[in-house]
Motif scaffolding. Structure first.
Motif, PDB file in Angstrom:
ATOM      1  N   ILE A  33      32.134  35.017  36.879  1.00  0.00           N
ATOM      2  CA  ILE A  33      32.544  33.690  36.405  1.00  0.00           C
ATOM      3  C   ILE A  33      33.459  33.061  37.434  1.00  0.00           C
ATOM      4  O   ILE A  33      34.428  33.686  37.886  1.00  0.00           O
ATOM      5  CB  ILE A  33      33.258  33.782  35.046  1.00  0.00           C
ATOM      6  CG1 ILE A  33      32.316  34.380  33.986  1.00  0.00           C
ATOM      7  CG2 ILE A  33      33.741  32.396  34.608  1.00  0.00           C
ATOM      8  CD1 ILE A  33      32.971  34.554  32.623  1.00  0.00           C
TER       9      ILE A  33
ATOM     10  N   LYS B  70      39.987  38.301  33.766  1.00  0.00           N
ATOM     11  CA  LYS B  70      38.709  38.330  34.459  1.00  0.00           C
ATOM     12  C   LYS B  70      37.899  39.561  34.075  1.00  0.00           C
ATOM     13  O   LYS B  70      36.675  39.513  34.004  1.00  0.00           O
ATOM     14  CB  LYS B  70      38.922  38.274  35.970  1.00  0.00           C
ATOM     15  CG  LYS B  70      39.533  36.958  36.448  1.00  0.00           C
ATOM     16  CD  LYS B  70      39.678  36.907  37.957  1.00  0.00           C
ATOM     17  CE  LYS B  70      38.355  36.790  38.643  1.00  0.00           C
ATOM     18  NZ  LYS B  70      38.511  36.614  40.113  1.00  0.00           N
TER      19      LYS B  70
ATOM     20  N   ASN C 238      36.359  38.726  30.729  1.00  0.00           N
ATOM     21  CA  ASN C 238      35.664  37.427  30.649  1.00  0.00           C
ATOM     22  C   ASN C 238      36.203  36.565  29.513  1.00  0.00           C
ATOM     23  O   ASN C 238      35.442  35.977  28.730  1.00  0.00           O
ATOM     24  CB  ASN C 238      34.145  37.619  30.477  1.00  0.00           C
ATOM     25  CG  ASN C 238      33.488  38.174  31.721  1.00  0.00           C
ATOM     26  OD1 ASN C 238      33.970  37.952  32.837  1.00  0.00           O
ATOM     27  ND2 ASN C 238      32.409  38.890  31.554  1.00  0.00           N
TER      28      ASN C 238
END
Length: 120
Positions: free
Chosen positions: A31, A73, A76
């Motif tokens: 992402i 991260k 997510n």
């Protein structure tokens, strides 16, 4: 396919706080940026806060100093801590992510939104 699911919306009195969370799942390779947008009745959707893959953040002038965006991260996820809420913050809040999924280019995905209502 990628799914974004928001949680944490609700009704709060003016001056109160809420924390929104958004979890991305599905065919995710990585992402890039994540962000929160909002849309009030009769208004256009507007950017509230964004965070890049490197952790750089940006905020709408109307929420600077009151809202804080953060992300995990590894999981997510992206969150939005909202303090000193005002009635004008009332809106549907949407999570947004720029995702490398199964395509050869990043694509933007949206969550279904969560209602935030601030009473005066």
């Amino acid at each position: 396919q990628v799914q974004l699911v928001e949680s944490g919306g609700g009704l709060v009195q003016s001056g109160g706080s809420l924390r929104l969370s958004c979890a991305a799942s599905g065919s995710i390779r990585s992402i890039n940026s994540m962000a929160w947008y909002r849309q009030a009745p009769g208004e256009q959707r507007e950017l509230v806060a964004g965070i890049t893959g490197g952790g750089t953040t940006n905020y709408a002038d109307s929420v600077k100093g009151r809202f804080t965006i953060s992300r995990d991260k590894a999981k997510n996820t992206v969150s939005l801590q909202m303090n000193s809420l005002k009635p004008e913050d009332t809106a549907v809040y949407y999570c947004n992510a720029d995702v490398y999924d199964t395509a050869s280019y990043p694509r933007v995905w949206w969550g279904p939104g969560t209602q935030v209502t601030v009473s005066s």
